[in-house]
Each structure stands twice: as C-alpha cells, then as structure tokens.
Write a protein that holds these residues in place. Structure first.
Motif, PDB file in Angstrom:
ATOM      1  N   ILE A 170       0.841  -1.200   0.000  1.00  0.00           N
ATOM      2  CA  ILE A 170       0.000   0.000   0.000  1.00  0.00           C
ATOM      3  C   ILE A 170       0.875   1.249   0.000  1.00  0.00           C
ATOM      4  N   LYS A 171       1.923   1.216   0.829  1.00  0.00           N
ATOM      5  CA  LYS A 171       2.809   2.379   0.956  1.00  0.00           C
ATOM      6  C   LYS A 171       3.646   2.592  -0.303  1.00  0.00           C
ATOM      7  N   ASP A 172       4.220   1.517  -0.832  1.00  0.00           N
ATOM      8  CA  ASP A 172       5.182   1.650  -1.928  1.00  0.00           C
ATOM      9  C   ASP A 172       4.532   1.697  -3.316  1.00  0.00           C
ATOM     10  N   ASN A 173       3.465   0.932  -3.480  1.00  0.00           N
ATOM     11  CA  ASN A 173       2.888   0.774  -4.817  1.00  0.00           C
ATOM     12  C   ASN A 173       1.486   1.333  -4.962  1.00  0.00           C
ATOM     13  N   GLY A 174       0.946   1.881  -3.873  1.00  0.00           N
ATOM     14  CA  GLY A 174      -0.401   2.416  -3.938  1.00  0.00           C
ATOM     15  C   GLY A 174      -1.448   1.356  -4.167  1.00  0.00           C
ATOM     16  N   MET A 203      20.976  -8.494  15.666  1.00  0.00           N
ATOM     17  CA  MET A 203      20.068  -7.559  16.314  1.00  0.00           C
ATOM     18  C   MET A 203      20.810  -6.580  17.214  1.00  0.00           C
ATOM     19  N   ALA A 204      21.935  -7.038  17.776  1.00  0.00           N
ATOM     20  CA  ALA A 204      22.697  -6.190  18.690  1.00  0.00           C
ATOM     21  C   ALA A 204      23.579  -5.187  17.964  1.00  0.00           C
ATOM     22  N   ASP A 205      24.093  -5.548  16.778  1.00  0.00           N
ATOM     23  CA  ASP A 205      25.073  -4.676  16.119  1.00  0.00           C
ATOM     24  C   ASP A 205      24.483  -3.769  15.035  1.00  0.00           C
ATOM     25  N   GLY A 206      23.157  -3.802  14.861  1.00  0.00           N
ATOM     26  CA  GLY A 206      22.511  -2.905  13.910  1.00  0.00           C
ATOM     27  C   GLY A 206      22.260  -3.495  12.533  1.00  0.00           C
ATOM     28  N   THR A 207      22.811  -4.697  12.274  1.00  0.00           N
ATOM     29  CA  THR A 207      22.635  -5.304  10.953  1.00  0.00           C
ATOM     30  C   THR A 207      21.172  -5.653  10.690  1.00  0.00           C
ATOM     31  N   TYR A 208      20.515  -6.223  11.692  1.00  0.00           N
ATOM     32  CA  TYR A 208      19.106  -6.591  11.534  1.00  0.00           C
ATOM     33  C   TYR A 208      18.254  -5.351  11.251  1.00  0.00           C
ATOM     34  N   GLU A 209      18.467  -4.305  12.013  1.00  0.00           N
ATOM     35  CA  GLU A 209      17.671  -3.085  11.818  1.00  0.00           C
ATOM     36  C   GLU A 209      17.872  -2.523  10.411  1.00  0.00           C
ATOM     37  N   ALA A 210      19.106  -2.568   9.911  1.00  0.00           N
ATOM     38  CA  ALA A 210      19.386  -2.060   8.565  1.00  0.00           C
ATOM     39  C   ALA A 210      18.626  -2.864   7.506  1.00  0.00           C
ATOM     40  N   ILE A 211      18.601  -4.191   7.663  1.00  0.00           N
ATOM     41  CA  ILE A 211      17.878  -5.040   6.723  1.00  0.00           C
ATOM     42  C   ILE A 211      16.379  -4.754   6.802  1.00  0.00           C
ATOM     43  N   SER A 212      15.881  -4.619   8.027  1.00  0.00           N
ATOM     44  CA  SER A 212      14.455  -4.363   8.225  1.00  0.00           C
ATOM     45  C   SER A 212      14.035  -3.020   7.642  1.00  0.00           C
ATOM     46  N   MET A 213      14.835  -1.995   7.847  1.00  0.00           N
ATOM     47  CA  MET A 213      14.508  -0.669   7.309  1.00  0.00           C
ATOM     48  C   MET A 213      14.575  -0.675   5.790  1.00  0.00           C
ATOM     49  N   LYS A 214      15.497  -1.434   5.231  1.00  0.00           N
ATOM     50  CA  LYS A 214      15.648  -1.521   3.781  1.00  0.00           C
ATOM     51  C   LYS A 214      14.389  -2.071   3.110  1.00  0.00           C
ATOM     52  N   TRP A 215      13.825  -3.116   3.699  1.00  0.00           N
ATOM     53  CA  TRP A 215      12.714  -3.814   3.046  1.00  0.00           C
ATOM     54  C   TRP A 215      11.340  -3.429   3.566  1.00  0.00           C
TER      55      TRP A 215
END
Length: 257
Positions: free
Chosen positions: A194-198, A239-251
């Motif tokens: 909904i957000k990305d493609n309407g 999850m502790a070093d920020g890698t998970y958050e970066a992946i989650s924000m990306k997708w």
C-alpha cells in the motif's frame, strides 16, 4: 501447514533411520561450505523475484547474513509453500527462512530459531468494497495462500468459500479482479505494498481476530542443538550490532523484530 499424518510418518521414519540424526547439521553445513535456506519466493517484500529473475527480499538477506556468520555461503531455494516443511525434513535444504508462523503443530515436526520478527493476520478487501466487517463476508469468497496458517484459520472459522493461491502477488490480482471478496494474509507485506505501490486495498477493523499478533521463526530439523545455538547467536548478534535493523529498514521501512 504440515498435516498430522505427515508429521507422524516422518517420526516413524526418524526412528527407522537413527543414523541420519546422529550428527548435528552444523557439521555438514560447514563441511559443504554452504547454508541452504528455503522460502516461497512469492511473498514480497520478504521473498520475491526481481526484474533480473533473482529472488530477493528481507528473508533472503537474513538468510545470507546468517550464512555469513556461520562462515559459509548462503544459497536461497524457492519452493511451494504447502510442501516447504516436507522439503526440510527430506534434507532438500538446511532451514526455512520464509516468514513461517511458530505454531504448536509445526513445533511437533521442526525446531525454531527466533522469533526473528512479529507479524499479525489481516483481512483486506478492495478499496471500493462495501464490506466493512467479517460478518459482511458471510457467504462470500476469501483468498488465502495454500498451506499458511491463514488457510487453517479461514477453514476453522468457516462461513465463506475459500480459494487457495501460491502467494501474495496472485492474491492481489484475484482481489483486484473481483474473483475473491477478501484475502487473509500477514499484514506487513500488504501494508508495504500500500505504501510503496499504492495498492488499492483496505484493511478491515478486526481487533478480535485470532492470530492478530504472532511470532515468526526460522525452522530447522529437530535434534540439531549446535546448529540451533549457532543460528540463534548469529541472529542475536545481528540484532545487537545494527545489521538486523538495517535489513528491516531496507525492506519494510520499520524495525519489525
């Protein structure tokens, strides 16, 4: 979802072939230099095919990152969702990283690492639909992905016709074409669409719905404590070093742990 019959049959097979369960899968993964993980490849933004005919997405990135932290190469395998646990138990791949809901039935057949994110069931209708509640769907047609927990929920609740599909892209097409009146799916990928493609769909207000908040885990074969511990450590470290958050924000555009 894996049937009780299949789970029982596989339990018998495991007793008949004890040697297969003797070594922990972590050893064979490291020997092969490859960590094979499966998903449907039809569940954007978690796994889907891009313009270069590559399967990409949140689950793929998570799988590759776990492989990296295990010291091996990651290999994503796309397969039909309704047979994905059977494929794991027949050693076609090492793990299912495919947005699988942790349920008591599945825990009888496999072990889970995680949960690695949390989601919830949503019922979506076309934007211009007159449907406002679950009661309005009585006698109508609802679409679900074959083998998902949403199919089980829809059949147990009853009161409507159920049609099954391979994944979210097909469900969207059927809903927009008017061939189903609603779809029962995880909320996150639909909200992203909904957000990305309407996407012209609307979520019903269903605060009482079963499965509104569920844990999503990574499936592995039972009796593999070393692999489970190593994968859990990889996930915890991400999850502790920020890698998970970066992946989650990306997708996803948000941290969904």
């Amino acid at each position: 979802m894996l049937s009780y019959a299949l789970a029982a049959g596989l339990s018998i097979a495991a007793v008949a072939l004890p040697s297969m369960a003797a070594a922990d899968d972590l050893e064979s993964i490291k020997t092969a230099g490859e960590f094979k993980f499966a998903n449907s490849g039809a569940y954007p933004p978690f796994s889907f095919v891009n313009d270069q005919n590559e399967v990409i997405g949140f689950d793929v990135d998570i799988g590759n990152e776990i492989a990296k932290r295990l010291g091996v190469k990651g290999l994503n395998i796309s397969t039909a969702w309704d047979g994905i646990i059977a494929g794991l138990l027949s050693n076609k791949y090492d793990s299912v990283i495919g947005s699988m809901t942790i349920t008591p039935e599945r825990e009888k057949a496999v072990d889970f690492v995680g949960p690695y994110y949390r989601s919830g069931r949503g019922i979506f209708v076309a934007e211009g639909s007159a449907v406002q509640s679950l009661d309005d769907l009585k006698g109508k047609t609802i679409g679900v992905t074959l083998g998902e927990t949403h199919e089980k929920w829809a059949r147990e609740r009853g009161g409507w016709e159920i049609r099954t599909y391979k994944g979210l892209p097909e469900l969207f097409l059927e809903l927009q074409a008017g061939r189903v009146d609603a779809i029962a799916v995880d909320s996150i990928p639909v909200m992203v669409a909904i957000k990305d493609n309407g996407a012209k769909v609307r979520k019903l207000e269903t605060s009482e719905i079963d499965g509104g908040a569920v844990n999503i885990g990574i499936a592995i074969r039972k009796n593999n404590p070393e692999l489970k511990a190593a994968m859990q450590k990889a996930l915890d470290d991400m999850m502790a070093d920020g890698t998970y958050e970066a992946i989650s924000m990306k997708w996803i555009g948000a941290d969904i742990r």
